[in-house]
Write a protein that holds these residues in place. Structure first.
Motif, PDB file in Angstrom:
ATOM      1  N   SER A 199       0.813  -1.215   0.000  1.00  0.00           N
ATOM      2  CA  SER A 199       0.000   0.000   0.000  1.00  0.00           C
ATOM      3  C   SER A 199       0.849   1.268   0.000  1.00  0.00           C
ATOM      4  CB  SER A 199      -0.931   0.015   1.215  1.00  0.00           C
ATOM      5  OG  SER A 199      -0.192  -0.074   2.418  1.00  0.00           O
ATOM      6  N   ASN A 200       2.079   1.168   0.481  1.00  0.00           N
ATOM      7  CA  ASN A 200       2.956   2.328   0.580  1.00  0.00           C
ATOM      8  C   ASN A 200       3.711   2.510  -0.736  1.00  0.00           C
ATOM      9  OD1 ASN A 200       4.793   4.331   1.206  1.00  0.00           O
ATOM     10  ND2 ASN A 200       5.457   3.408   3.125  1.00  0.00           N
ATOM     11  N   ILE A 201       3.413   3.580  -1.469  1.00  0.00           N
ATOM     12  CA  ILE A 201       4.030   3.756  -2.785  1.00  0.00           C
ATOM     13  C   ILE A 201       5.528   4.035  -2.690  1.00  0.00           C
ATOM     14  CG2 ILE A 201       1.856   4.573  -3.767  1.00  0.00           C
ATOM     15  CD1 ILE A 201       3.029   7.375  -3.825  1.00  0.00           C
ATOM     16  N   LYS A 202       6.021   4.349  -1.505  1.00  0.00           N
ATOM     17  CA  LYS A 202       7.456   4.587  -1.348  1.00  0.00           C
ATOM     18  C   LYS A 202       8.258   3.341  -1.720  1.00  0.00           C
ATOM     19  CE  LYS A 202       9.053   6.713   2.235  1.00  0.00           C
ATOM     20  NZ  LYS A 202       9.321   7.085   3.643  1.00  0.00           N
ATOM     21  N   SER A 203       7.697   2.163  -1.457  1.00  0.00           N
ATOM     22  CA  SER A 203       8.397   0.927  -1.816  1.00  0.00           C
ATOM     23  C   SER A 203       8.608   0.835  -3.320  1.00  0.00           C
ATOM     24  CB  SER A 203       7.608  -0.287  -1.325  1.00  0.00           C
ATOM     25  OG  SER A 203       7.476  -0.288   0.077  1.00  0.00           O
ATOM     26  N   PHE A 204       7.576   1.198  -4.100  1.00  0.00           N
ATOM     27  CA  PHE A 204       7.707   1.190  -5.552  1.00  0.00           C
ATOM     28  C   PHE A 204       8.738   2.210  -6.020  1.00  0.00           C
ATOM     29  CE2 PHE A 204       3.309  -0.359  -4.917  1.00  0.00           C
ATOM     30  CZ  PHE A 204       3.368  -1.530  -5.646  1.00  0.00           C
ATOM     31  N   LEU A 205       8.710   3.396  -5.406  1.00  0.00           N
ATOM     32  CA  LEU A 205       9.611   4.464  -5.824  1.00  0.00           C
ATOM     33  C   LEU A 205      11.060   4.145  -5.478  1.00  0.00           C
ATOM     34  CD1 LEU A 205       7.448   7.576  -4.848  1.00  0.00           C
ATOM     35  CD2 LEU A 205       7.653   6.443  -7.069  1.00  0.00           C
ATOM     36  N   GLU A 206      11.275   3.493  -4.332  1.00  0.00           N
ATOM     37  CA  GLU A 206      12.635   3.079  -3.971  1.00  0.00           C
ATOM     38  C   GLU A 206      13.158   2.054  -4.973  1.00  0.00           C
ATOM     39  OE1 GLU A 206      12.495   1.608  -0.003  1.00  0.00           O
ATOM     40  OE2 GLU A 206      11.924   3.543   0.869  1.00  0.00           O
ATOM     41  N   GLY A 207      12.295   1.112  -5.343  1.00  0.00           N
ATOM     42  CA  GLY A 207      12.691   0.116  -6.332  1.00  0.00           C
ATOM     43  C   GLY A 207      12.951   0.736  -7.691  1.00  0.00           C
ATOM     44  N   ALA A 208      12.101   1.698  -8.076  1.00  0.00           N
ATOM     45  CA  ALA A 208      12.280   2.374  -9.365  1.00  0.00           C
ATOM     46  C   ALA A 208      13.625   3.080  -9.434  1.00  0.00           C
ATOM     47  CB  ALA A 208      11.144   3.374  -9.580  1.00  0.00           C
ATOM     48  N   LYS A 209      14.009   3.704  -8.340  1.00  0.00           N
ATOM     49  CA  LYS A 209      15.293   4.411  -8.296  1.00  0.00           C
ATOM     50  C   LYS A 209      16.447   3.453  -8.563  1.00  0.00           C
ATOM     51  CE  LYS A 209      18.143   7.316  -5.276  1.00  0.00           C
ATOM     52  NZ  LYS A 209      18.238   7.950  -3.922  1.00  0.00           N
ATOM     53  N   ILE A 210      16.390   2.266  -7.950  1.00  0.00           N
ATOM     54  CA  ILE A 210      17.447   1.275  -8.143  1.00  0.00           C
ATOM     55  C   ILE A 210      17.444   0.762  -9.585  1.00  0.00           C
ATOM     56  CG2 ILE A 210      18.153  -1.074  -7.513  1.00  0.00           C
ATOM     57  CD1 ILE A 210      17.236  -0.385  -4.630  1.00  0.00           C
ATOM     58  N   LEU A 211      16.250   0.492 -10.125  1.00  0.00           N
ATOM     59  CA  LEU A 211      16.174   0.009 -11.500  1.00  0.00           C
ATOM     60  C   LEU A 211      16.719   1.035 -12.490  1.00  0.00           C
ATOM     61  CD1 LEU A 211      12.824  -1.928 -12.114  1.00  0.00           C
ATOM     62  CD2 LEU A 211      15.144  -2.804 -12.072  1.00  0.00           C
ATOM     63  N   SER A 249       4.133  10.102  -9.697  1.00  0.00           N
ATOM     64  CA  SER A 249       5.560  10.067  -9.374  1.00  0.00           C
ATOM     65  C   SER A 249       6.345   9.228 -10.375  1.00  0.00           C
ATOM     66  CB  SER A 249       5.770   9.522  -7.961  1.00  0.00           C
ATOM     67  OG  SER A 249       5.164  10.352  -6.998  1.00  0.00           O
ATOM     68  N   ILE A 250       5.809   8.045 -10.706  1.00  0.00           N
ATOM     69  CA  ILE A 250       6.516   7.149 -11.609  1.00  0.00           C
ATOM     70  C   ILE A 250       6.649   7.761 -12.997  1.00  0.00           C
ATOM     71  CG2 ILE A 250       6.265   5.002 -12.923  1.00  0.00           C
ATOM     72  CD1 ILE A 250       7.421   4.468 -10.218  1.00  0.00           C
ATOM     73  N   THR A 251       5.571   8.368 -13.508  1.00  0.00           N
ATOM     74  CA  THR A 251       5.599   8.948 -14.845  1.00  0.00           C
ATOM     75  C   THR A 251       6.677  10.019 -14.946  1.00  0.00           C
ATOM     76  OG1 THR A 251       3.248   8.487 -15.179  1.00  0.00           O
ATOM     77  CG2 THR A 251       4.248  10.171 -16.587  1.00  0.00           C
ATOM     78  N   ARG A 252       6.726  10.879 -13.957  1.00  0.00           N
ATOM     79  CA  ARG A 252       7.718  11.960 -13.956  1.00  0.00           C
ATOM     80  C   ARG A 252       9.136  11.400 -13.906  1.00  0.00           C
ATOM     81  NH1 ARG A 252       9.503  14.433  -9.466  1.00  0.00           N
ATOM     82  NH2 ARG A 252       7.731  13.603  -8.291  1.00  0.00           N
ATOM     83  N   LYS A 259      14.918  10.518 -20.760  1.00  0.00           N
ATOM     84  CA  LYS A 259      15.647  11.676 -21.291  1.00  0.00           C
ATOM     85  C   LYS A 259      17.146  11.502 -21.057  1.00  0.00           C
ATOM     86  CE  LYS A 259      15.914  16.711 -20.978  1.00  0.00           C
ATOM     87  NZ  LYS A 259      15.364  17.925 -20.305  1.00  0.00           N
ATOM     88  N   ASN A 260      17.512  11.103 -19.850  1.00  0.00           N
ATOM     89  CA  ASN A 260      18.930  10.907 -19.530  1.00  0.00           C
ATOM     90  C   ASN A 260      19.508   9.689 -20.245  1.00  0.00           C
ATOM     91  OD1 ASN A 260      18.904  13.136 -17.803  1.00  0.00           O
ATOM     92  ND2 ASN A 260      18.348  11.889 -16.012  1.00  0.00           N
TER      93      ASN A 260
END
Length: 411
Positions: A199-211, A249-252, A259-260
């Motif tokens: 339920s906590n989207i921070k988990s997804f965002l932390e994983g996205a950062k690593i990916l 958050s993910i889209t941005r 881009k990078n």
């Protein structure tokens, strides 16, 4: 682009469900295709800001061929974890390149079969990656990364932590690079899945950062796969994953990554429970009401051989007495007929339950029939799908012939 849902309200109500039990008997699984479509479109709409988006249904949640065919017609891809699920997907009409095979602890022989079928493959083991590179240096694969993130509604469904059997640790990226250099193998994507009921989207965002950080070191990727794990509500006012906050958050962050990276690659999600859980109803008949010194048991004609989640994960499933919807509420422990501790709901407040009543167990579309068994030599139940306002039997109830089919008598 926003996708529209046809204005066809589901006809699933208590009277309709009781009618299905009279027609097909109990125990009985019922799936509402309207709800499946609604969830699929909700997912597409939530992430509509992503240009190259793929939704792959995680079919281990429910592999009935009719559900696979229905999602294939909606445009979904398929996430599979066994070669048998790959074959079911092909039989359901999925193009091989719309199927991703992400196995765990399987032999190289099973992976070779996936190559023969021509599906996409995610590997999560350095040993298998090296063997694969020796056999198929020209067959591009994905890599499942373990991000070392503890997430999920239960320790048994948390699969991204440091001690998990799933994925290659992102600290082992140098080993991956060495294998690629030695074998000439090409990588087409990176995959991650940290758990279920998040339920906590921070988990997804932390994983996205690593990916994203990992992917920057690998040119010419085709996709990044975020897996899934979205929490669905199991009771009134239950928390769930806020898809639109996550999408914002993910889209941005994904646009910034592309881009990078210098290329507009594809983003993949693999929802399973999110797509089918709420579409399912499990209908059981009450065999007995049993009073003890401290508890009133409602014993039904099913058990954890048909729905193991409450026993296996301590999962909560709402239970309603649809035969007596206006009855006074009492507390019952709803149990099954298996010769083990076998509890669907402990000390639940339910409308008065009488012998012969029909109980409806909700959120039965995901990881329910697919995890069923013949324990105690019980038959697995029928499945019914509601499609275009009509009910269709999509799996027959088992018989003694099914139990004996593969037995070879030697005495």
């Amino acid at each position: 682009m926003m996708y529209e849902l046809e204005n066809k309200n589901s006809s699933v109500d208590k009277e309709y469900l009781i009618g299905l039990t009279q027609k097909y008997g109990t125990p009985l699984y019922v799936y509402d295709s309207c709800k499946i479509k609604k969830q699929y479109i909700k997912m597409k709409n939530a992430f509509s800001g992503i240009k190259n988006l793929i939704i792959n249904y995680a079919c281990k949640a429910n592999t009935n061929l009719n559900i696979l065919k229905f999602l294939q017609k909606l445009g979904s891809g398929l996430d599979t974890v066994s070669i048998q699920e790959v074959e079911l997907g092909l039989k359901a009409g999925f193009h091989p390149k719309k199927i991703i095979f992400t196995p765990n602890c399987v032999s190289i022989q099973e992976i070779k079969k996936a190559v023969d079928f021509g599906v996409r493959i995610n590997l999560d083991n350095l040993s298998i990656l090296e063997k694969f590179g020796e056999f198929y240096p020209d067959y591009a694969v994905g890599i499942r990364i373990n991000p070392h993130i503890m997430a999920g509604g239960n320790s048994k469904i948390s699969v991204g932590h440091v001690d998990s059997k799933f994925g290659i640790s992102y600290y082992q990226i140098p080993h991956i690079k060495r294998i690629l250099k030695n074998t000439g193998l090409k990588i087409e994507g990176f995959h991650m899945h940290t758990g279920s009921d998040i339920s906590n989207i921070k988990s997804f965002l932390e994983g996205a950062k690593i990916l994203f950080q990992t992917a920057m070191d690998f040119p010419n990727l085709d996709y990044i796969d975020f897996g899934s794990g979205f929490k669905v509500p199991y009771k009134k006012n239950d928390i769930k994953t806020d898809l639109y906050s996550l999408s914002f958050s993910i889209t941005r962050k994904f646009e910034e990554f592309c881009k990078n990276y210098g290329n507009q690659i594809t983003l993949i999600f693999e929802p399973g429970k999110f797509i089918v859980s709420e579409s399912g109803y499990f209908l059981v008949s009450v065999n007995v009401i049993k009073h003890t010194t401290s508890t009133v048991f409602a014993g039904v004609d099913s058990g954890f051989n048909h729905l193991i989640r409450p026993m296996f994960y301590d999962a909560y499933h709402c239970i309603e007495n649809i035969s007596n919807p206006n009855g006074h509420f009492h507390f019952y422990t709803v149990v099954g007929y298996i010769c083990e501790s076998d509890t669907f709901g402990l000390n639940r407040k339910v409308q008065e339950i009488r012998e012969g009543d029909i109980l409806c167990i909700k959120n039965a579309g995901a990881y329910c029939f697919s995890m069923s068994s013949n324990y105690n030599s019980r038959y697995r139940p029928s499945e019914v799908m509601i499609f275009n306002g009509k009910d269709f039997l999509i799996r027959k109830r088992e018989t003694m012939q099914d139990l004996l089919r593969n037995i070879i008598e030697i005495l």
